[in-house]
Design a protein around this motif. Structure first.
Motif, PDB file in Angstrom:
ATOM      1  N   MET A 144       0.826  -1.215   0.000  1.00 16.41           N
ATOM      2  CA  MET A 144       0.000   0.000   0.000  1.00 16.41           C
ATOM      3  C   MET A 144       0.863   1.269   0.000  1.00 16.41           C
ATOM      4  O   MET A 144       0.561   2.241  -0.698  1.00 16.41           O
ATOM      5  CB  MET A 144      -0.918   0.002   1.224  1.00 16.41           C
ATOM      6  N   LEU A 183      -4.528   5.053   0.832  1.00 16.08           N
ATOM      7  CA  LEU A 183      -3.629   3.905   0.952  1.00 16.08           C
ATOM      8  C   LEU A 183      -2.705   4.046   2.156  1.00 16.08           C
ATOM      9  O   LEU A 183      -2.463   3.068   2.884  1.00 16.08           O
ATOM     10  CB  LEU A 183      -2.806   3.749  -0.320  1.00 16.08           C
ATOM     11  N   GLU A 189      -4.477   3.376   5.476  1.00 15.63           N
ATOM     12  CA  GLU A 189      -4.654   1.938   5.680  1.00 15.63           C
ATOM     13  C   GLU A 189      -3.327   1.278   6.044  1.00 15.63           C
ATOM     14  O   GLU A 189      -3.272   0.384   6.893  1.00 15.63           O
ATOM     15  CB  GLU A 189      -5.244   1.296   4.422  1.00 15.63           C
ATOM     16  N   ALA A 190      -2.250   1.709   5.400  1.00 15.16           N
ATOM     17  CA  ALA A 190      -0.936   1.125   5.680  1.00 15.16           C
ATOM     18  C   ALA A 190      -0.512   1.397   7.120  1.00 15.16           C
ATOM     19  O   ALA A 190       0.073   0.523   7.786  1.00 15.16           O
ATOM     20  CB  ALA A 190       0.100   1.674   4.706  1.00 15.16           C
TER      21      ALA A 190
END
Length: 279
Positions: free
Chosen positions: A1, A212, A215-216
């Motif tokens: 990600m 992204l 989320e990472a």
């Protein structure tokens, strides 16, 4: 990600540079910020209504400063991008996060990272080719803007929950830049095809990588995130070669390597490295 987010940001920058053939950088920045503001504003619409209804003037002041810094940072970066290769511009801009990472540090080792990053910038300034002083100066302004952006992200996040602060800052930044963007671009700003490309730039440069990276950060330690983000100058240079045909000299690649090592080393030595992604 994290790597996909980095590639997305740099491909968006490469796409934006292609737009410079039809639109001035100020107009491209305005379209990018407008695209980000529309998407983020829609996603955070409930939070925005709450903030505007039950607002604290201090919170709104931080959000306004956040938006102003966002506008200045993107304006300066795109101005540098119109003058120097993508990899060089991103490398110099990365001095902003590096400065935040080592600010207030008393470790002798961190002086090494400062010296290494400084050596990288000197190599870039004397690298010849397409590098010019105006482009480097704009990239340094963008670096200062990025450092302020990181600090204001944290300050705004403590006062405005979730992504609402970023959405409000994007709207404010758009309002700051849009009049100048329309004036600079004239009728071309309203070309549907150019607006569509600008929307793509906004999604690639802001919305997709931000999602992204959030989320990472739920899956990896912040230190690992910071070290991997240090790869961004190298990815920018590679995107510049593939997308824009910007072939760099050996000196410039060495300079990029210096800044990457300095950023990774400074991030690794911090207990709480900055976690804010670039918008």
């Amino acid at each position: 990600m994290i790597l996909l987010g980095i590639v997305s940001v740099q491909v968006g920058a490469g796409l934006a540079k292609h737009l410079f053939e039809r639109l001035p950088p100020t107009s491209v920045v305005s379209i990018r910020l407008l695209a980000s503001a529309l998407v983020l504003g829609f996603l955070a619409r409930r939070g925005l209504r709450t903030i505007l209804r039950d607002h604290s003037w201090t919170s709104l002041a931080f959000a306004a400063g956040y938006g102003l810094v966002l506008a200045i940072m993107n304006f300066a970066f795109y101005q540098s991008l119109s003058r120097i290769p993508l990899g060089v511009a991103v490398t110099i801009e990365f001095l902003g996060p590096l400065s935040v990472a080592i600010a207030g540090s008393r470790r002798p080792r961190d002086l090494l990272w400062v010296a290494l990053a400084g050596a990288g910038v000197v190599l870039l300034a004397r690298g010849g080719g397409h590098v010019n002083l105006a482009g480097i100066a704009f990239a340094l302004v963008a670096a200062v803007g990025w450092a302020c952006y990181i600090l204001l992200t944290a300050a705004t996040g403590r006062r405005i929950p979730g992504t609402t602060g970023l959405a409000l800052a994007s709207i404010i930044g758009t309002l700051v830049m849009l009049p100048g963007g329309i004036a600079a671009g004239g009728g071309a700003v309203f070309d549907p095809w150019l607006l569509l490309i600008g929307l793509g730039v906004g999604l690639l440069s802001s919305v997709i990588p931000y999602s992204l990276e959030l989320e990472a950060l739920r899956r990896v330690p912040a230190r690992v995130f910071g070290i991997l983000m240090s790869l961004e100058p190298a990815v920018a240079a590679l995107v510049g070669v593939v997308v824009l045909g910007e072939v760099l000299s050996g000196r410039q690649w060495a300079a990029i390597a210096c800044v990457i090592v300095a950023c990774a080393g400074a991030t690794r030595s911090q207990k709480e490295p900055p976690e804010a992604p670039e918008v």
